[in-house]
Structure formats: structure tokens, C-alpha cells
Design a protein around this motif. Structure first.
Motif, mmCIF file in Angstrom:
data_model
loop_
_atom_site.group_PDB
_atom_site.id
_atom_site.type_symbol
_atom_site.label_atom_id
_atom_site.label_comp_id
_atom_site.label_asym_id
_atom_site.label_seq_id
_atom_site.Cartn_x
_atom_site.Cartn_y
_atom_site.Cartn_z
ATOM 1 N N ILE A 96 0.841 -1.199 0.000
ATOM 2 C CA ILE A 96 0.000 0.000 0.000
ATOM 3 C C ILE A 96 0.876 1.250 0.000
ATOM 4 O O ILE A 96 0.580 2.236 -0.680
ATOM 5 C CB ILE A 96 -0.952 -0.003 1.213
ATOM 6 N N GLY A 97 1.974 1.197 0.742
ATOM 7 C CA GLY A 97 2.910 2.323 0.750
ATOM 8 C C GLY A 97 3.482 2.589 -0.629
ATOM 9 O O GLY A 97 3.640 3.741 -1.048
ATOM 10 N N MET A 98 3.783 1.517 -1.368
ATOM 11 C CA MET A 98 4.313 1.668 -2.726
ATOM 12 C C MET A 98 3.242 2.211 -3.674
ATOM 13 O O MET A 98 3.521 3.049 -4.532
ATOM 14 C CB MET A 98 4.846 0.335 -3.235
ATOM 15 N N ILE A 99 2.015 1.735 -3.520
ATOM 16 C CA ILE A 99 0.922 2.232 -4.363
ATOM 17 C C ILE A 99 0.682 3.709 -4.065
ATOM 18 O O ILE A 99 0.480 4.519 -4.975
ATOM 19 C CB ILE A 99 -0.359 1.412 -4.122
ATOM 20 N N LYS A 100 0.756 4.066 -2.786
ATOM 21 C CA LYS A 100 0.594 5.458 -2.386
ATOM 22 C C LYS A 100 1.678 6.328 -3.015
ATOM 23 O O LYS A 100 1.434 7.483 -3.384
ATOM 24 C CB LYS A 100 0.659 5.546 -0.853
ATOM 25 N N LYS A 159 -12.158 3.606 1.614
ATOM 26 C CA LYS A 159 -11.299 4.797 1.625
ATOM 27 C C LYS A 159 -10.305 4.745 2.779
ATOM 28 O O LYS A 159 -9.126 5.072 2.622
ATOM 29 C CB LYS A 159 -12.158 6.065 1.722
ATOM 30 N N LEU A 160 -10.788 4.331 3.956
ATOM 31 C CA LEU A 160 -9.908 4.256 5.126
ATOM 32 C C LEU A 160 -8.862 3.156 4.977
ATOM 33 O O LEU A 160 -7.766 3.250 5.534
ATOM 34 C CB LEU A 160 -10.738 4.045 6.387
ATOM 35 N N CYS A 161 -9.183 2.131 4.201
ATOM 36 C CA CYS A 161 -8.212 1.057 3.945
ATOM 37 C C CYS A 161 -7.024 1.568 3.137
ATOM 38 O O CYS A 161 -5.951 0.958 3.134
ATOM 39 C CB CYS A 161 -8.876 -0.104 3.196
ATOM 40 N N LEU A 200 -8.314 -4.160 -2.146
ATOM 41 C CA LEU A 200 -9.287 -3.090 -1.927
ATOM 42 C C LEU A 200 -8.704 -1.734 -2.333
ATOM 43 O O LEU A 200 -9.395 -0.898 -2.922
ATOM 44 C CB LEU A 200 -9.705 -3.051 -0.448
ATOM 45 N N VAL A 201 -7.426 -1.524 -2.021
ATOM 46 C CA VAL A 201 -6.781 -0.260 -2.379
ATOM 47 C C VAL A 201 -6.715 -0.096 -3.896
ATOM 48 O O VAL A 201 -7.037 0.965 -4.441
ATOM 49 C CB VAL A 201 -5.369 -0.174 -1.767
ATOM 50 N N ILE A 209 -12.545 5.776 -6.271
ATOM 51 C CA ILE A 209 -13.122 5.946 -4.944
ATOM 52 C C ILE A 209 -12.158 6.755 -4.079
ATOM 53 O O ILE A 209 -12.536 7.520 -3.217
ATOM 54 C CB ILE A 209 -13.405 4.567 -4.294
ATOM 55 N N PHE A 210 -10.867 6.565 -4.366
ATOM 56 C CA PHE A 210 -9.826 7.244 -3.605
ATOM 57 C C PHE A 210 -8.677 7.603 -4.532
ATOM 58 O O PHE A 210 -8.325 6.846 -5.413
ATOM 59 C CB PHE A 210 -9.315 6.342 -2.475
#
Length: 212
Positions: A96-100, A159-161, A200-201, A209-210
Motif C-alpha cells: 500500500i505504501g508503494m501504491i501510495k 477509503k480508510l483502507c 481493496l486499495v 473511490i480514492f
């Protein structure tokens, strides 16, 4: 019928692994390995010396400049380059950090060469790669603004995920019990045919969605 080769680069601090991946990928007619770098700083130093790669295979944990910082730098300076994260483990938080930071997907380092080839082709064509560990089938909404079948609470949970919050912290923010959050998660996995938080991300990004 001949197709254009995909130019790729490999950024990983382990020389033997990096060279091994370069040799294996170089055997595929569909790919051309442009260069290798040992970390993000090395990437910054040499990227201007070669034709731009279309896809970069990016290790996550590296000394000097890690995969997060290197991916973020690429997205700011070379947004046309696709980044495929290389992960030793299926670590949701790391991915998730990499996707972010801007990566479009990830592959496990233990993947077979043919699987890695397919991932490179997919991310080059679509900008996002979803592997079987993340999702058996990523369902796209007909409209980016409509999410049929998902409740407001489920959309809030998705979104919180996309944050670095734990499930317990998400439950606190949503003013529900951890068990209720578990129910949201399992219901969404079933509805969307997903298998992990990373799925989900990626679903949230693809369906707008995000946005990071």
C-alpha cells in the motif's frame, strides 16, 4: 507478428538477484532490459544516460533511497514510467505504501519468470497490475462515480483502507466495533472477489473511490 519491445529497468540493492532478473527477462523477446540500478539514488544518477524505460521493477527496501522515495520521485519527474513493486512477502502495508507513492502493482520476488513477464505486459498496457494473490478478478464499475452494490459505510471503509491505519483504528474512526469492520472487509472481499487489503486499495484507485 512482431510487436514492439517493452523497455524495462531493474532497481534492487541485491546484485545477484538484480542480475538474475535482468538475465531472465532478457530472454523474452517482448522485453529489453535498458539498465540496472542498486537503489533510488543510483537510479537518479543514471536514468538520463539511457532511453527511458516504460516499466521499472522496483525493490521496496533498499539503503540510501528506498523504493517508496524512488517511486515518488519517478512519479514527479517521469510520470509516464510504470512502476511495478518487487516484494519479498505479501505485506499489505508495504505494498500500500508503494501504491501510495505511485506504483501500479506488485509481484512477489518468488514469482516465476513467465508470471513476471505477464505482469510487466499488463502494467505497461493498463497502468495497473492485479495479481492472483490480490484478486481473482477485479471488478470495474460501469461508472467511476457510481458504485452499485456498495453501501456508504462500505465505501467509507474502502477509503480508510487506503491509509496506513490498522483495522482497529479504522473501527474507532467509524465508531463501530472491530467485529463490524471485519464484517465490512469480508463482505467486500466476497462482493468484489478480492483477497486482501491491497486488492481493496487497487480497486479504490481504479474506480476513483480514492486518489492519492
Amino acid at each position: 507478428m512482431e510487436t514492439d519491445q517493452i523497455n524495462i529497468a531493474i532497481v534492487d540493492d541485491h546484485t545477484l538477484f538484480r542480475s538474475g532478473i535482468a538475465a531472465l527477462m532478457g530472454e523474452f523477446d517482448e522485453l529489453k532490459v535498458i539498465f540496472e540500478a542498486e537503489n533510488g539514488q543510483h537510479l537518479q544518477q543514471i536514468i538520463g544516460n539511457y532511453p527511458l524505460p516504460q516499466v521499472i521493477l522496483m525493490d521496496i527496501n533498499m539503503p540510501g533511497m528506498d523504493g517508496y522515495a524512488a517511486t515518488h520521485w519517478l512519479k514527479e519527474n517521469y510520470p509516464q514510467i510504470r512502476v511495478l513493486a518487487l516484494s519479498m512477502f505479501e505485506d499489505d502495508q508495504a505494498v500500500i505504501g508503494m501504491i501510495k507513492a505511485g506504483a501500479g502493482g506488485y509481484v512477489l520476488k518468488e514469482s516465476k519468470p513467465r508470471e513476471l513477464l505477464e505482469a510487466i505486459i499488463a502494467i505497461n498496457q493498463k497502468g495497473v497490475y492485479i495479481n492472483e494473490l490480490v484478486s481473482g478478478k477485479l471488478i470495474r464499475s460501469v461508472s467511476g462515480n457510481e458504485h452499485p452494490g456498495l453501501s456508504k459505510k462500505e465505501l467509507e471503509f474502502i477509503k480508510l483502507c487506503c491509509s496506513e491505519l490498522t483495522y482497529k483504528e479504522i473501527a474507532d474512526l467509524m465508531f463501530v466495533s472491530p467485529r463490524t469492520v471485519d464484517n465490512y472487509r469480508e463482505a467486500l472481499f466476497l462482493k468484489l472477489n478480492l483477497k486482501s487489503r491491497t486488492g481493496l486499495v487497487l480497486y479504490a484507485i481504479q474506480n476513483e473511490i480514492f486518489k492519492f
